[in-house]
Design a protein around this motif. Structure first.
Motif, PDB file in Angstrom:
ATOM      1  N   PRO A   1       0.753  -1.116  -0.102  1.00 37.82           N
ATOM      2  CA  PRO A   1      -0.031   0.044   0.022  1.00 37.82           C
ATOM      3  C   PRO A   1       0.898   1.317   0.066  1.00 37.82           C
ATOM      4  O   PRO A   1       1.828   1.376   0.761  1.00 37.82           O
ATOM      5  N   GLY A   2       0.656   2.163  -0.955  1.00 36.27           N
ATOM      6  CA  GLY A   2       1.292   3.339  -1.069  1.00 36.27           C
ATOM      7  C   GLY A   2       2.732   3.305  -1.582  1.00 36.27           C
ATOM      8  O   GLY A   2       3.268   4.600  -1.705  1.00 36.27           O
ATOM      9  N   VAL A   3       3.040   2.200  -2.023  1.00 32.57           N
ATOM     10  CA  VAL A   3       4.395   2.138  -2.544  1.00 32.57           C
ATOM     11  C   VAL A   3       4.473   1.815  -3.984  1.00 32.57           C
ATOM     12  O   VAL A   3       3.726   0.787  -4.620  1.00 32.57           O
ATOM     13  N   ALA A   4       5.007   2.517  -4.680  1.00 36.90           N
ATOM     14  CA  ALA A   4       5.103   2.560  -6.407  1.00 36.90           C
ATOM     15  C   ALA A   4       5.784   0.886  -6.472  1.00 36.90           C
ATOM     16  O   ALA A   4       6.549   0.299  -5.779  1.00 36.90           O
ATOM     17  N   SER A   5       5.654   0.350  -7.773  1.00 38.80           N
ATOM     18  CA  SER A   5       5.744  -0.892  -7.994  1.00 38.80           C
ATOM     19  C   SER A   5       7.492  -1.018  -8.170  1.00 38.80           C
ATOM     20  O   SER A   5       8.289  -0.047  -8.302  1.00 38.80           O
ATOM     21  N   THR A   6       8.015  -2.059  -7.301  1.00 33.17           N
ATOM     22  CA  THR A   6       9.501  -2.146  -7.092  1.00 33.17           C
ATOM     23  C   THR A   6       9.953  -3.919  -7.302  1.00 33.17           C
ATOM     24  O   THR A   6       8.994  -4.631  -7.451  1.00 33.17           O
ATOM     25  N   LEU A   7      11.138  -3.928  -7.575  1.00 30.65           N
ATOM     26  CA  LEU A   7      11.486  -5.271  -7.869  1.00 30.65           C
ATOM     27  C   LEU A   7      11.827  -5.831  -6.354  1.00 30.65           C
ATOM     28  O   LEU A   7      12.172  -5.203  -5.344  1.00 30.65           O
ATOM     29  N   ILE A   8      11.967  -7.069  -6.375  1.00 31.04           N
ATOM     30  CA  ILE A   8      12.373  -8.015  -5.181  1.00 31.04           C
ATOM     31  C   ILE A   8      13.703  -7.243  -4.739  1.00 31.04           C
ATOM     32  O   ILE A   8      14.113  -7.123  -3.398  1.00 31.04           O
ATOM     33  N   ALA A   9      14.649  -7.175  -5.555  1.00 28.70           N
ATOM     34  CA  ALA A   9      16.118  -6.571  -5.509  1.00 28.70           C
ATOM     35  C   ALA A   9      16.197  -5.490  -4.814  1.00 28.70           C
ATOM     36  O   ALA A   9      17.177  -5.040  -4.189  1.00 28.70           O
ATOM     37  N   ASP A  10      15.024  -4.683  -4.956  1.00 21.35           N
ATOM     38  CA  ASP A  10      15.006  -3.198  -4.394  1.00 21.35           C
ATOM     39  C   ASP A  10      14.303  -3.042  -3.083  1.00 21.35           C
ATOM     40  O   ASP A  10      14.035  -1.826  -2.706  1.00 21.35           O
ATOM     41  N   LEU A  11      14.230  -4.034  -2.428  1.00 20.70           N
ATOM     42  CA  LEU A  11      13.706  -4.012  -1.001  1.00 20.70           C
ATOM     43  C   LEU A  11      14.611  -3.875  -0.085  1.00 20.70           C
ATOM     44  O   LEU A  11      15.803  -4.149  -0.469  1.00 20.70           O
ATOM     45  N   PRO A  12      14.257  -3.223   1.141  1.00 23.67           N
ATOM     46  CA  PRO A  12      15.431  -3.144   2.113  1.00 23.67           C
ATOM     47  C   PRO A  12      16.270  -4.516   2.324  1.00 23.67           C
ATOM     48  O   PRO A  12      15.578  -5.526   2.250  1.00 23.67           O
ATOM     49  N   THR A  13      17.736  -4.524   2.593  1.00 26.26           N
ATOM     50  CA  THR A  13      18.265  -5.649   2.607  1.00 26.26           C
ATOM     51  C   THR A  13      17.665  -6.675   3.559  1.00 26.26           C
ATOM     52  O   THR A  13      17.652  -7.817   2.902  1.00 26.26           O
TER      53      THR A  13
ATOM     54  N   ILE B   1      24.568   0.141  -0.338  1.00 30.65           N
ATOM     55  CA  ILE B   1      25.415  -1.108   0.028  1.00 30.65           C
ATOM     56  C   ILE B   1      24.559  -2.019   1.040  1.00 30.65           C
ATOM     57  O   ILE B   1      24.474  -3.198   1.035  1.00 30.65           O
ATOM     58  N   PHE B   2      23.375  -1.152   1.687  1.00 34.99           N
ATOM     59  CA  PHE B   2      22.976  -1.932   2.764  1.00 34.99           C
ATOM     60  C   PHE B   2      21.486  -1.265   3.081  1.00 34.99           C
ATOM     61  O   PHE B   2      21.294  -0.162   2.946  1.00 34.99           O
ATOM     62  N   TRP B   3      20.563  -2.085   3.970  1.00 33.25           N
ATOM     63  CA  TRP B   3      19.433  -1.609   4.526  1.00 33.25           C
ATOM     64  C   TRP B   3      18.650  -0.872   3.709  1.00 33.25           C
ATOM     65  O   TRP B   3      18.105  -1.285   2.624  1.00 33.25           O
ATOM     66  N   ASP B   4      18.072   0.526   4.120  1.00 36.86           N
ATOM     67  CA  ASP B   4      17.274   1.430   3.320  1.00 36.86           C
ATOM     68  C   ASP B   4      17.876   1.813   2.225  1.00 36.86           C
ATOM     69  O   ASP B   4      17.192   2.463   1.410  1.00 36.86           O
ATOM     70  N   GLN B   5      19.250   2.029   1.910  1.00 34.17           N
ATOM     71  CA  GLN B   5      20.059   2.511   0.965  1.00 34.17           C
ATOM     72  C   GLN B   5      19.394   1.891  -0.354  1.00 34.17           C
ATOM     73  O   GLN B   5      19.589   2.601  -1.645  1.00 34.17           O
ATOM     74  N   ILE B   6      19.075   0.575  -0.385  1.00 33.44           N
ATOM     75  CA  ILE B   6      18.727  -0.133  -1.859  1.00 33.44           C
ATOM     76  C   ILE B   6      17.457   0.496  -2.343  1.00 33.44           C
ATOM     77  O   ILE B   6      17.555   0.926  -3.619  1.00 33.44           O
TER      78      ILE B   6
END
Length: 426
Positions: free
Chosen positions: A176-188, A373-378
């Motif tokens: 909800p509220g989040v634009a389409s994203t790839l699994i690879a672009d989820l937080p680490t 590199i890590f966490w929410d940076q992705i």
């Protein structure tokens, strides 16, 4: 005790409890500075470990913010970059008791509210026991909060955990509220907790699960940037949700975004003053994690071969950067990042995409080369390059262990300047 020229009977007392990391302490302090500068009758007690009190000793602050310390309960060998799971565990298991003891020793009045970093979820119980309202401060984006909050939906759809080499390109379009994203672009840790880091995810999810028991939820973001996700989250919580603004030190700038300073400019600002407009690439990979030694060698060589001017904030051995980077740049151990990004000679930002750096890049209007590199940076990198279209990706795949070559670095640096020129013609 700090001397405050305020009638004690009119004081309101706010306790601030940040997570002991630079990316968490900075936004908490910036929020406190804004509050303190606008309301002299509000006294803020900012609680940090003795180690962090030393780091912050030179920072200027309003008189109605006072530091109070707890012992360095986190063992020194648990350096965040070397043992992040151990460090995180210590913040959850070792900090609560000394903080509660400190609260008994604070001068009156009784705290009116405790603003705490969400990752220190135990503060919710502490506030409940003492009948003190608590405000949960989230120092990452609202989008990342929604990703964590809807983790159960990701599990139900079979998208986490996932092998990125096989499923990283699968699209997720139902958060909800989040634009389409790839699994690879989820937080680490939402996708990679099968790498033996299950406890990191567990502690993070446990802390987030306590937010509904708080009295307020604060996002270090501005509503216009994350309107869709914030509007989606508000009906899901019974507590009020506020986007408090970017929580970066923009208030230290004048109307024309020139730094307000009563001190002489540091050498790196003087160096920037004599560079051509928009010619300098500012490089910083944050204060936490680093790339591999082999990758760093290629980055240094690529920056040198590109011929671009640069200002590089380098942790560790500065000579390594000076020797490999050529004579077109300056290498420093630290700088005032927001002031650098707002300087007219800076034309690009090579960034790890921490949330604070992301907001500062937006404020400065500087395009970004993203190297998360890590966490929410992705997910921040994804939003910079795909959703907001204000930068390019350097590192494209989190699971890809391939070292990017100096030739690729050269192309990216030169490509950024060509991209800027084309955007300027539109």
């Amino acid at each position: 005790m700090d001397s405050l020229d305020v009638d004690p009977t009119r004081k309101l007392h706010v306790v601030a409890m940040p997570y002991p990391g630079r990316g968490h302490i900075n936004p908490m302090m910036n929020l406190c500075k804004l509050i303190a500068s606008r309301r002299a009758y509000i006294v803020i007690t900012f609680i940090v470990t003795e180690e962090w009190r030393g780091f912050l000793s030179s920072d200027s602050k309003p008189a109605n913010i006072r530091f109070r310390t707890i012992p360095n309960v986190i063992p020194s060998e648990l350096v965040r970059a070397k043992d992040f799971p151990g460090f995180q565990k210590a913040t959850v298991t070792e900090m609560e008791a000394p903080v509660e003891q400190l609260l008994d020793q604070l001068e009156p009045p009784k705290p009116s509210v405790i603003i705490y970093d969400i990752y220190l979820g135990w503060v919710v119980g502490l506030g409940s026991r003492r009948n003190i309202p608590v405000a949960s401060l989230w120092t990452m984006s609202a989008v990342v909060f929604s990703m964590f909050h809807h983790y159960d939906i990701l599990v139900q759809n079979g998208h986490v955990p996932a092998n990125l080499s096989e499923r990283g390109k699968e699209i997720i379009d139902y958060i909800p509220g989040v634009a389409s994203t790839l699994i690879a672009d989820l937080p680490t840790f939402l996708k990679l907790h099968d790498k033996g880091l299950d406890q990191v995810l567990y502690r993070a999810m446990d802390a987030i699960s306590r937010v509904p028991n708080a009295q307020y939820l604060l996002f270090t973001s501005f509503y216009e940037l994350e309107r869709q996700v914030i509007d989606t989250l508000k009906p899901k919580f019974s507590l009020p949700i506020y986007s408090i603004g970017p929580a970066i030190p923009y208030f230290e700038f004048g109307d024309n975004r020139s730094p307000i300073t009563g001190h002489s400019e540091p050498d790196y600002m003087k160096w920037l003053d004599v560079q051509p407009r928009g010619s300098v690439l500012y490089i910083s990979q944050g204060s936490f994690l680093s790339v591999s030694s082999a990758q760093l060698d290629e980055i240094v060589a690529g920056i040198h071969d590109s011929g671009v001017r640069y200002l590089w904030v380098a942790r560790g051995e500065i000579s390594r950067f000076k020797e490999g980077g050529g004579d077109r740049g300056l290498v420093v151990p630290w700088c005032d990042q927001l002031k650098v990004l707002c300087h007219s000679s800076v034309g690009g930002f090579w960034s790890h995409c921490g949330w604070n750096s992301t907001k500062e890049a937006i404020f400065g209007g500087v395009p970004v080369l993203t190297f998360p590199i890590f966490w929410d940076q992705i997910p921040n990198s994804k939003r910079i390059t795909e959703d907001w279209k204000i930068g390019w990706r350097v590192k494209r795949e989190e699971a890809d262990e391939t070292v990017m070559t100096r030739e690729e670095m050269v192309d990216l640096c030169r490509g950024l300047w060509s991209w800027k020129v084309m955007r300027g013609k539109k």
